[in-house]
Design an enzyme around this catalytic site. Structure first.
Site, mmCIF file in Angstrom:
data_model
loop_
_atom_site.group_PDB
_atom_site.id
_atom_site.type_symbol
_atom_site.label_atom_id
_atom_site.label_comp_id
_atom_site.label_asym_id
_atom_site.label_seq_id
_atom_site.Cartn_x
_atom_site.Cartn_y
_atom_site.Cartn_z
ATOM 1 C CG ASP A 164 -1.900 1.075 1.300
ATOM 2 O OD1 ASP A 164 -2.744 1.129 0.387
ATOM 3 O OD2 ASP A 164 -1.860 1.887 2.246
ATOM 4 C CD GLU A 176 -2.393 2.111 -3.400
ATOM 5 O OE1 GLU A 176 -3.549 2.531 -3.527
ATOM 6 O OE2 GLU A 176 -1.779 2.175 -2.317
#
Length: 537
Positions: free
Chosen positions: A203, A261
């Protein structure tokens, strides 16, 4: 292709655990619910699961505010439940990727609680980014950075210092210049690798290192063209972190992977997937593409070129848990536009047209060489909940912006499994953490299984053809197009024709392998907003 490079052509299915399947009836999806549906996923034909966060968390941001990285939140079950899920997936030949959230923790993490209990300048505070404020009394934030979720990126604590949070105030950013932070995440990685996970989705992979001095930034930093910009993103030091992680994963064999990401220009993203860093990165240019042939072709060519230059594989993704589902976006008057939300008072998509286009675009996506990511429910053709009353919304971005950012709840609604059951079969109790729209009955799994014209059947058919024809490891070649709103390509022995216009086109004479829905191929004609796979041999 060697086995250790399974990810190079894998189809990976994102599971948002709280909305996939609820085994205990409390209204919240759980790990046992995922385990109960593994046969469904195996029959779909995917290669791996990616689980969004299930760690201990106060759930201020749906689990992306982690309080304990090495335990399961009771909402989702126990570590034993995770082990059963992992074993069950492996028994069915599916890999498991787990989400890792290294940019920030929850404000309830033991480290941050220690930081609050200790004075400025203490080792406990040095794990996070605490700074003195500006102004005569330190009453102003240390700089002008803005949170992704709206408002200032700084919150003041009782003794007057401020801490940085690029997201919600309950998500303080770690200071990755502190070696203690890196050592802790090595422990976390090893904990899950030793349990047998096959990889990590990282993330905010471009956010952990901030520019020294934390200078003011007057430019746009959120969702600008080409991705995030500013001194809080994409600093060179992040690559030292991923080179270290790469070495750690290699200790557990040659078949563990990471996917980044990182909302950046493709050329910058490629730096994250060099041979000694991560294995994959999400292709957000493709995710936000409009229903436009020239734009799609440009993005595909650019994506293949920049990833190929570093020897990495390309990924293709159309929806995830952070934005409006593509079946809804493609039904807007500007098809493919990416609104923050679609809610009451907003333009409502043409549901039938959005689904028609969604079925067509998957035929392009799954024909491309590389790896594809699917978001749970897209195989059913699910739209967003576009008429959800604001009183049900839970996304922190909605509250921090006073509703200006409508939040991401519309794409996170529990899945429909049985049309005539409570909560559409999400559980047996009828409880659900977000309301489901009435039209989800039409998309329920039990109404689509074994139905030749269903979206679920189309996905099953395409995933099998993709494997049988080795499309993920193939090579793309564009073919002449009859019109500027039509894409024609070949990959191995498969020819793909995608008609993005409204009027029919003539097809080359060749055996039909698949069509986006029954009847769109009529003899040698392909209808508008439709696609076909033909034999290219």
């Amino acid at each position: 292709m060697t086995q250790q490079q399974w990810w190079r052509d894998a189809v990976i299915y994102q599971i948002y655990p709280r909305s996939f399947m609820d085994a205990n009836g409390d209204g919240m999806g759980d790990l046992a619910g995922v385990t109960a549906r593994l046969d469904y996923l195996a029959a779909l034909g995917i290669d791996a699961l990616w689980l969004s966060p299930f760690y201990r968390s106060p759930q201020a941001d749906a689990g992306y505010d982690v309080a304990d990285y090495c335990d399961v939140d009771p909402l989702f079950g126990t570590l034993d439940d995770f082990d059963r899920l992992l074993a069950g997936a492996h028994e069915r030949g599916m890999r498991v990727i787990v989400d890792l959230v290294p940019n920030h923790s929850s404000s309830e993490h033991v480290w941050f609680q220690e930081a609050l209990a200790n004075p400025p300048g203490s080792p406990a505070r040095a794990r996070y980014i605490f700074r003195d404020g500006r102004g005569e009394q330190g009453e102003l934030p240390p700089n002008n950075w803005q949170s992704i979720f709206g408002g200032a990126a700084w919150t003041r604590v009782e003794d007057g210092q401020w801490y940085l949070h690029m997201f919600d105030s309950t998500q303080p950013d770690f200071d990755w210049q502190n070696p203690e932070v890196g050592d802790e995440f090595e422990r976390v990685l090893r904990f899950w690798l030793a349990r047998g996970v096959d990889g990590f989705r990282v993330d905010v992979a471009h956010g952990m290192i901030k520019q020294p001095g934390l200078p003011d930034w007057d430019g746009e930093q959120v969702m600008v063209e080409g991705g995030n910009r500013g001194p809080m993103w994409d600093q060179d030091g992040v690559h030292d972190i991923y080179r270290r992680w790469h070495r750690i994963l290699a200790e557990y064999g040659d078949d563990r992977m990471m996917v980044a990401e990182a909302w950046l220009k493709p050329e910058r993203v490629a730096r994250y997937i060099r041979p000694d860093e991560m294995q994959q990165a999400f292709n957000f240019d493709y995710l936000i593409a409009h229903w436009d042939a020239a734009e799609l072709r440009t993005i595909i060519d650019r994506s293949l070129a920049v990833t190929g230059a570093v020897g990495a594989t390309t990924t293709w993704v159309m929806s995830n848990h952070d934005g409006v589902r593509h079946a809804s976006r493609l039904g807007l008057s500007n098809p493919g536009a990416r609104p923050q939300k679609i809610g009451i008072g907003d333009e409502q998509p043409d549901e039938a047209l959005g689904l028609r286009r969604a079925r067509a675009i998957i035929m392009l996506t799954l024909a491309l060489p590389g790896s594809a990511y699917l978001y749970q429910g897209e195989e059913l053709g699910l739209p967003d909940h576009t008429s959800m009353p604001d009183r049900y919304r839970q996304d922190p971005g909605f509250f921090r912006t006073g509703g200006e950012d409508g939040g991401r709840d519309g794409c996170r609604v529990p899945l429909p499994w049985r049309a005539d059951a409570p909560a559409f079969g999400f559980n047996d109790s009828g409880e659900r953490w977000l309301p489901q729209p009435d039209n989800y009955a039409d998309y329920a799994v039990d109404r689509q299984l074994d139905r030749p014209d269903s979206t679920l059947t189309l996905y099953q058919q395409l995933l099998k053809l993709r494997r049988d024809h080795n499309l993920g490891q193939g090579e793309l070649a564009w073919a002449p197009s009859p019109r500027e709103d039509v894409l024609v390509l070949t990959n191995g022995d498969v020819r793909v024709v995608l008609n993005l216009g409204d009027t029919p086109i003539d097809l080359p004479a060749a055996p039909l392998l698949a069509q986006s829905q029954p009847g769109v191929v009529n003899g040698t004609t392909l209808a508008g907003n439709a696609a076909a796979w033909l034999s290219a041999t």
